[in-house]
Each structure stands twice: as structure tokens, then as C-alpha cells.
Enzyme design. Structure first.
Site, mmCIF file in Angstrom:
data_model
loop_
_atom_site.group_PDB
_atom_site.id
_atom_site.type_symbol
_atom_site.label_atom_id
_atom_site.label_comp_id
_atom_site.label_asym_id
_atom_site.label_seq_id
_atom_site.Cartn_x
_atom_site.Cartn_y
_atom_site.Cartn_z
ATOM 1 C CG ASP A 159 2.057 -7.666 0.598
ATOM 2 O OD1 ASP A 159 2.887 -8.528 1.330
ATOM 3 O OD2 ASP A 159 2.447 -5.991 1.253
ATOM 4 C CD GLU B 39 1.555 -9.732 8.533
ATOM 5 O OE1 GLU B 39 1.537 -8.838 8.837
ATOM 6 O OE2 GLU B 39 3.196 -10.368 7.843
HETATM 7 O O1 FUB Z 1 4.037 -4.931 2.727
HETATM 8 C C1 FUB Z 1 3.277 -5.076 3.725
HETATM 9 C C2 FUB Z 1 3.198 -5.716 5.011
HETATM 10 O O2 FUB Z 1 4.615 -7.559 5.193
HETATM 11 C C3 FUB Z 1 2.171 -6.735 4.327
HETATM 12 O O3 FUB Z 1 0.445 -5.348 4.760
HETATM 13 C C4 FUB Z 1 2.097 -7.354 5.101
HETATM 14 O O4 FUB Z 1 0.791 -8.925 4.741
HETATM 15 C C5 FUB Z 1 3.484 -8.365 4.640
HETATM 16 O O5 FUB Z 1 3.374 -8.769 3.797
#
Ligand code: FUB
Length: 327
Positions: free
Chosen positions: A19, A226
Site C-alpha cells: 500500500d 478501494e
Molecule cells: O493492506 C490492507 C488493505 O489491503 C488495504 O487497506 C487495501 O487497499 C488493500 O491493499
């Protein structure tokens, strides 16, 4: 000897990182990643395997120099309101202060967004007592605009709980819209001058196609899942994000930070691993995509590594699609 950094290779190999939110601060590239734990517990759609407990900051003098790990800059045990799961963070600079924005589950297992501050981009960061009032879901990304207004973009489906907030309060049983309904968009909130609270009510961003029609929930190749990120190029706002179930990074463009954003295309084809998460940054006169994949761990979804690659615009402002395994 120091190991130099190469495109499409892990920036560091001594820890798992994911991330990546990259910024240029004080003439260097700073990367604010999640710090994946090296555990062998079970995985589920709720994302319990992403059980991260701290943040490290990475930096590079330039894209070829060795990547420095500045060590642990914030730990879960020091955040009074947070119970678990320090997910994707971002950083911003304003008021002579560096701000680290991060999601975590509160004592009721509801994702909230917190802020921590530092006088240095390399931390350590001191957390606020409580999460940002009115915050929810995950994946904060902050844009400090040219006029100094600051916006935080956030949201993520499934484990990120965005669909549970459609009525404005948390409904643990709520599901996302039907396939023929408009998809849920990411959320934008303008930040207060001190960057520690929201100025107004967070609002949902609309993402539409070239005809102005909303991208539908069933359109999994294009709908928001996301990891929102907003950067500016030639005066336009570029919103990029993960499509989740179809594993791509795609983007949409607007003349306004709040949107509506018009869908344009794909930036990154699927990487090894379920999640895909990125940031886009200009360093000197080139643009770079920071992303992660699971190649270092041999494909374990929650053991990811941050990498970068160059990003290229076409003359009309569209972005060329990147296949990181074909370069
Ligand atoms: O790293 C945890 C979660 O996985 C992140 O918040 C999302 O964007 C995905 O990458």
C-alpha cells in the site's frame, strides 16, 4: 554494500511492505507503506489476515539509490483509540508539520481514520488521542491542493466496510448496491486548517462513463473497490483506484477535486496477489507509479512488497497501461 533500487523490484526485502503512498518531501522520495506481518494465519474476505501493527517509513534520494528503512515510526500500542489492523496510510505536509493519516479498527471493530504528526518526514509520528470525528472505512489519501486546501479521499468495500455506511451510520448487516445500481464511490472530506478534523460532512464521489452515466456496481472492471489516490496533471484531478475483484488499478479525470470523475482507463494490469494498491508521484521531471505485489513471498496475499515503475502520459493526458511483468 548498499543495494541499489531497480524498477519492478522490491524496494526492501528485510520486511514485507504494501500500500505505498509516495511523496517528494525535502527533495527526496518518501514512501509510507503498510508493514505486512510475516504470519501464517488463515485468510478471509474480511481481511483479518491483514493484521498489521506498526508503520515504517522508507526513503530514496532518487529512483536508483538504495532505499532506506527509517524503522518503526508509529505502533498500535501507542494509539489510544485503535484496537487492530493498521492498514494503508498516507502522509501530507502543511503548517510546517508532517501528518500521517491511517486507518485502524476502533474498540468496536469499526474502521476509523486517525492522524499522527511529526516535524520530520521520516517520523516518528505522535498520534492524536482520538480518531477524526465522523471518519470511517479505510485507505486515506490526502491531496494538498495548489490553493493550500487539503482533502482526504478514503473508502474500501468488504473488509474496508464502506458499504456498511450507506445510511450515514454503521450497519453491520448492510450489503453493497445491486449490480444494476450505481456503484459506491470513494468519499472526500475537506480537512480543517490544522489537518486534524473534517471541515464539513464527508461526501461520496460520483464516477461516470464518457456519456455521463454512473459506473454500475456490477461493472467490476471499472467500479471503485478501494485504495483511492488523487494527483494533479495539467490542471486536472486524476482519481485512481483498485477495482478489487478484477485486480486492476484504473483512473478517472475531473476538473474539480470533488468530481464527478469521468472514467478513462486502466493504469496497472493485475499483479501477483489478490490486492493491488498504488500511488502516483512526480520526481524531478518524470512520473512514477508505486505499487505492490506478492512475488517476494511466492504469492502469499498478505506478504507483499512495494515496487515502483515509470508512468507515461499520452499527449491527450491519458495514461499508458502498465504491465509490470512485461517491461
Ligand atoms: O493492506 C490492507 C488493505 O489491503 C488495504 O487497506 C487495501 O487497499 C488493500 O491493499
Amino acid at each position: 554494500m548498499e543495494k541499489l533500487t531497480k524498477p519492478n523490484h522490491p524496494l526492501v526485502e528485510h520486511i514485507y511492505t504494501a500500500d505505498p503512498s509516495a511523496h517528494v518531501f525535502e527533495g527526496k522520495i518518501y514512501i509510507y507503506p503498510s508493514h505486512d506481518l510475516d504470519h501464517d494465519g488463515p485468510s478471509n474476505d474480511n481481511g483479518d489476515q491483514y493484521a498489521m501493527e506498526d508503520y515504517h517509513v522508507l526513503s530514496m534520494e532518487n529512483v536508483e539509490s538504495a532505499c532506506v528503512d527509517h524503522g518503526e515510526v508509529l505502533h498500535l500500542k501507542d494509539i489510544p483509540w485503535a484496537k487492530k489492523q493498521l492498514w494503508a496510510p498516507d502522509a501530507a505536509y502543511k503548517n510546517n508539520t508532517y501528518y500521517l493519516f491511517f486507518p485502524a479498527k476502533d474498540q468496536n471493530d469499526i474502521f476509523r481514520i486517525g492522524v499522527a504528526t511529526s516535524s520530520s518526514p521520516a517520523g516518528p509520528f505522535a498520534p492524536q488521542e482520538n480518531y477524526i470525528p465522523g471518519s470511517f472505512s479505510i485507505d486515506p489519501a490526502v491531496l494538498v491542493d495548489d490553493n493550500d486546501k487539503a482533502y482526504v479521499y478514503f473508502g474500501g468495500l468488504w473488509g474496508g466496510q464502506l458499504e456498511k455506511w450507506q445510511t450515514g451510520t454503521f450497519d453491520p448487516n448492510a450489503e453493497g448496491p445491486a449490480e444494476s445500481e450505481p456503484a459506491l464511490g470513494p468519499i472526500i472530506a475537506e480537512l480543517s486548517e490544522d489537518m486534524l478534523s473534517f471541515k464539513g460532512k464527508p461526501e461520496e464521489i460520483k464516477i461516470v462513463d464518457e456519456d455521463g452515466k454512473p459506473i454500475l456496481a456490477g461493472d467490476e472492471d471499472r467500479r471503485f473497490f478501494e485504495g483511492p489516490w488523487v494527483h494533479k496533471y495539467n490542471g486536472y484531478y486524476y482519481l485512481s483506484y483498485s477495482t478489487g475483484t478484477t485486480h486492476c488499478i484504473v483512473y478517472a479525470i475531473s476538473e474539480n477535486p470533488q468530481g464527478p470523475y469521468v472514467y478513462k482507463g486502466k493504469i496497472l494490469t493485475p499483479v501477483e496477489g489478490w490486492t493491488t494498491h498504488h500511488s502516483i508521484v512526480k520526481f524531478e521531471d518524470k512520473w512514477y507509479l508505486f505499487y505492490h505485489d506478492c512475488s517476494l513471498s511466492g504469492g502469499v496475499n498478505h506478504k507483499r512488497s512495494v515496487k515502483y515503475t515509470e508512468l507515461t502520459y499520452n499527449e491527450d493526458g491519458t495514461i499508458q497501461t502498465i504491465d509490470p511483468y512485461q517491461t
